[in-house]
Design a protein around this motif. Sequence first.
Motif, mmCIF file in Angstrom:
data_model
loop_
_atom_site.group_PDB
_atom_site.id
_atom_site.type_symbol
_atom_site.label_atom_id
_atom_site.label_comp_id
_atom_site.label_asym_id
_atom_site.label_seq_id
_atom_site.Cartn_x
_atom_site.Cartn_y
_atom_site.Cartn_z
ATOM 1 N N LYS A 22 0.828 -1.202 0.000
ATOM 2 C CA LYS A 22 0.000 0.000 0.000
ATOM 3 C C LYS A 22 0.867 1.259 0.000
ATOM 4 C CE LYS A 22 -4.182 -1.778 0.176
ATOM 5 N NZ LYS A 22 -3.925 -3.049 -0.486
ATOM 6 N N ILE A 23 0.343 2.283 -0.645
ATOM 7 C CA ILE A 23 0.946 3.608 -0.576
ATOM 8 C C ILE A 23 0.501 4.243 0.730
ATOM 9 C CG2 ILE A 23 0.922 5.918 -1.588
ATOM 10 C CD1 ILE A 23 0.663 4.510 -4.347
ATOM 11 N N ASN A 24 1.414 4.367 1.664
ATOM 12 C CA ASN A 24 1.143 4.993 2.954
ATOM 13 C C ASN A 24 1.729 6.398 2.905
ATOM 14 O OD1 ASN A 24 -0.002 2.592 3.879
ATOM 15 N ND2 ASN A 24 1.935 1.833 4.656
ATOM 16 N N GLY A 25 0.959 7.319 2.363
ATOM 17 C CA GLY A 25 1.506 8.612 1.981
ATOM 18 C C GLY A 25 1.079 9.784 2.831
ATOM 19 N N GLN A 41 12.649 13.214 9.618
ATOM 20 C CA GLN A 41 12.565 12.150 10.621
ATOM 21 C C GLN A 41 11.145 11.908 11.144
ATOM 22 O OE1 GLN A 41 15.111 10.063 11.227
ATOM 23 N NE2 GLN A 41 13.542 8.887 12.318
ATOM 24 N N PRO A 42 10.323 12.943 11.413
ATOM 25 C CA PRO A 42 8.947 12.672 11.835
ATOM 26 C C PRO A 42 8.128 11.921 10.780
ATOM 27 C CG PRO A 42 9.569 14.898 12.433
ATOM 28 C CD PRO A 42 10.649 14.378 11.534
ATOM 29 N N ILE A 43 8.454 12.128 9.510
ATOM 30 C CA ILE A 43 7.795 11.375 8.432
ATOM 31 C C ILE A 43 8.180 9.903 8.528
ATOM 32 C CG2 ILE A 43 7.651 11.087 5.923
ATOM 33 C CD1 ILE A 43 8.125 14.121 5.683
ATOM 34 N N VAL A 44 9.462 9.662 8.773
ATOM 35 C CA VAL A 44 9.940 8.297 8.980
ATOM 36 C C VAL A 44 9.272 7.686 10.206
ATOM 37 C CG1 VAL A 44 11.979 6.876 9.496
ATOM 38 C CG2 VAL A 44 12.153 8.788 7.877
ATOM 39 N N ASN A 45 9.108 8.478 11.244
ATOM 40 C CA ASN A 45 8.551 7.976 12.505
ATOM 41 C C ASN A 45 7.112 7.485 12.386
ATOM 42 O OD1 ASN A 45 10.983 8.595 13.710
ATOM 43 N ND2 ASN A 45 10.253 10.461 14.702
ATOM 44 N N VAL A 46 6.348 8.044 11.436
ATOM 45 C CA VAL A 46 4.973 7.553 11.242
ATOM 46 C C VAL A 46 4.914 6.472 10.165
ATOM 47 C CG1 VAL A 46 3.794 9.628 12.065
ATOM 48 C CG2 VAL A 46 4.347 9.419 9.635
ATOM 49 N N HIS A 47 6.081 6.047 9.683
ATOM 50 C CA HIS A 47 6.194 4.915 8.749
ATOM 51 C C HIS A 47 5.580 5.210 7.378
ATOM 52 C CE1 HIS A 47 7.541 2.585 12.213
ATOM 53 N NE2 HIS A 47 6.485 3.030 12.868
ATOM 54 N N ALA A 48 5.592 6.472 6.977
ATOM 55 C CA ALA A 48 5.139 6.798 5.630
ATOM 56 C C ALA A 48 6.177 6.303 4.619
ATOM 57 C CB ALA A 48 4.950 8.306 5.484
ATOM 58 N N ASN A 276 -11.316 9.104 15.389
ATOM 59 C CA ASN A 276 -12.272 8.054 15.035
ATOM 60 C C ASN A 276 -12.468 7.949 13.524
ATOM 61 O OD1 ASN A 276 -12.646 7.553 17.743
ATOM 62 N ND2 ASN A 276 -14.646 8.547 17.881
ATOM 63 N N ALA A 277 -12.644 9.097 12.874
ATOM 64 C CA ALA A 277 -12.854 9.091 11.424
ATOM 65 C C ALA A 277 -11.620 8.572 10.690
ATOM 66 C CB ALA A 277 -13.212 10.497 10.946
ATOM 67 N N THR A 278 -10.438 8.926 11.195
ATOM 68 C CA THR A 278 -9.189 8.463 10.584
ATOM 69 C C THR A 278 -9.048 6.948 10.738
ATOM 70 O OG1 THR A 278 -8.132 10.597 11.032
ATOM 71 C CG2 THR A 278 -6.675 8.721 10.606
ATOM 72 N N GLN A 279 -9.335 6.434 11.915
ATOM 73 C CA GLN A 279 -9.238 4.990 12.126
ATOM 74 C C GLN A 279 -10.233 4.237 11.239
ATOM 75 O OE1 GLN A 279 -8.727 3.635 16.110
ATOM 76 N NE2 GLN A 279 -9.550 1.597 15.702
ATOM 77 N N ALA A 280 -11.426 4.771 11.091
ATOM 78 C CA ALA A 280 -12.448 4.112 10.274
ATOM 79 C C ALA A 280 -12.005 3.969 8.826
ATOM 80 C CB ALA A 280 -13.757 4.894 10.353
ATOM 81 N N PRO A 316 -2.731 15.859 11.418
ATOM 82 C CA PRO A 316 -2.833 14.991 12.598
ATOM 83 C C PRO A 316 -1.659 15.180 13.553
ATOM 84 C CG PRO A 316 -1.834 13.760 10.817
ATOM 85 C CD PRO A 316 -2.153 15.149 10.264
ATOM 86 N N GLN A 317 -0.730 16.057 13.204
ATOM 87 C CA GLN A 317 0.529 16.159 13.945
ATOM 88 C C GLN A 317 0.313 16.605 15.387
ATOM 89 O OE1 GLN A 317 2.013 18.259 10.279
ATOM 90 N NE2 GLN A 317 4.010 17.642 11.100
ATOM 91 N N ASN A 318 0.949 15.867 16.301
ATOM 92 C CA ASN A 318 0.874 16.142 17.740
ATOM 93 C C ASN A 318 -0.559 16.105 18.263
ATOM 94 O OD1 ASN A 318 3.799 16.675 18.036
ATOM 95 N ND2 ASN A 318 3.346 18.407 16.693
ATOM 96 N N LYS A 319 -1.361 15.222 17.697
ATOM 97 C CA LYS A 319 -2.737 14.958 18.112
ATOM 98 C C LYS A 319 -2.916 13.448 18.230
ATOM 99 C CE LYS A 319 -4.395 18.789 15.165
ATOM 100 N NZ LYS A 319 -5.325 19.127 14.062
ATOM 101 N N PRO A 320 -3.998 12.987 18.847
ATOM 102 C CA PRO A 320 -4.248 11.540 18.899
ATOM 103 C C PRO A 320 -4.281 10.874 17.528
ATOM 104 C CG PRO A 320 -5.665 12.670 20.460
ATOM 105 C CD PRO A 320 -4.959 13.741 19.671
ATOM 106 N N ALA A 321 -4.724 11.587 16.505
ATOM 107 C CA ALA A 321 -4.798 11.006 15.165
ATOM 108 C C ALA A 321 -3.422 10.598 14.634
ATOM 109 C CB ALA A 321 -5.453 11.992 14.196
ATOM 110 N N GLU A 322 -2.368 11.275 15.089
ATOM 111 C CA GLU A 322 -1.026 10.907 14.624
ATOM 112 C C GLU A 322 -0.683 9.482 15.049
ATOM 113 O OE1 GLU A 322 3.681 12.204 14.991
ATOM 114 O OE2 GLU A 322 2.119 13.628 15.622
ATOM 115 N N ALA A 323 -1.081 9.097 16.243
ATOM 116 C CA ALA A 323 -0.821 7.726 16.708
ATOM 117 C C ALA A 323 -1.584 6.711 15.870
ATOM 118 C CB ALA A 323 -1.198 7.595 18.177
ATOM 119 N N ILE A 324 -2.779 7.078 15.414
ATOM 120 C CA ILE A 324 -3.569 6.197 14.540
ATOM 121 C C ILE A 324 -2.846 5.997 13.215
ATOM 122 C CG2 ILE A 324 -5.764 5.924 13.333
ATOM 123 C CD1 ILE A 324 -6.085 5.778 16.334
ATOM 124 N N VAL A 325 -2.360 7.087 12.633
ATOM 125 C CA VAL A 325 -1.619 7.005 11.373
ATOM 126 C C VAL A 325 -0.386 6.136 11.547
ATOM 127 C CG1 VAL A 325 -0.357 8.329 9.628
ATOM 128 C CG2 VAL A 325 -2.465 9.266 10.629
#
Length: 333
Positions: A22-25, A41-48, A276-280, A316-325
């Motif tokens: 998958k393209i995780n972009g 590095q933060p881009i690497v950290n979210v595994h994009a 929630n919307a991001t996880q869905a 999503p940066q520095n929010k709960p959604a970042e952990a979902i990503v």
Amino acid sequence: MKTLKLLLCLVLFQSCEGQQPKINGLSLVSSREPINQTHIQPIVNVHANYVAIIPFGFIRDLKNPEVRFNTDRQWFGETKEGVTQYADQLRKKKIKVMLKPQIWVWRGQYTGFIEMETEEDWKVLEKTYASYILEYAKLATELKADIFCIGTELEKFVENRPKYWNDLIEKVKQIYKGKVTYAANWDEFKDTPFWRKLNFIGVNAYFPVNTIVTPTIEGCKEGWKPHKQIMKEISKKYDRPILFTEFGYRSVDYTAKEPWKSDRSMTSVNLQGQANATQAIFEEFWNEGWFGGGFLWKWFHNHDEVGGVENSRFTPQNKPAEAIVRKYYKGIH
């Protein structure tokens, strides 16, 4: 029994092997300055594994035919020099690139409504837009970009000038030999006429999927069902994977009701709704074989200075959604 287990393992292995990664972009916001590995590095950290670089072209208003681009008045990241520098920095971390030249109409008017009133103006628009796109197609070739996007949310332009777009695609392909897409708006992609000529069916996935203040994961998933079925049918019809050329949610109340809205009067922060919307969307799409992945809207280079729990915007940066990503980009390849 051993034979049965062996056959089962073989089937599972072949199934995994047959699924394309998958393209995780992320959609990278252009900045005034060059970027460096601290920003990467933060881009690497979210595994994009992909980043969309967006060199904007500008139109004065919806009836003005002249596209201006790569000027001294633009931010560094919106120019050819900036695109090259960004791509070089991303490649050092083996992050792939989609080059996505995109029109911005002054005052933020919707690009899908760009429509000329005279044949003369249509010709000017076609000429200047082709110059813009072909210039960046050449750069995409030089940079060995992995995907090139020929346009974003240009519904009326496509509807009125279909032959022009077919010809433009052929011209792009003469210059650039990688994968090509177009970013259709969520209510446009069903009628886009040239998907067979491209490698991905590009969709900016701002579909309305839930109408409550804080949408739930299950509520969003239920809302996705009719849209998902249509995309699956379109993918099968054209034998092309669906690619979310943009997807994402603001951290505001009612975030899944009209996700395309960027109205600055919407200031009520709702971090849980965004999460929630991001996880869905990950749960609904990232395991589908006909789905190619997507580019989250949007990501800023100065990670430590943006987003946060008081921010109501898309990032999503520095929010709960970042952990979902991070979770889904790490777990799904």
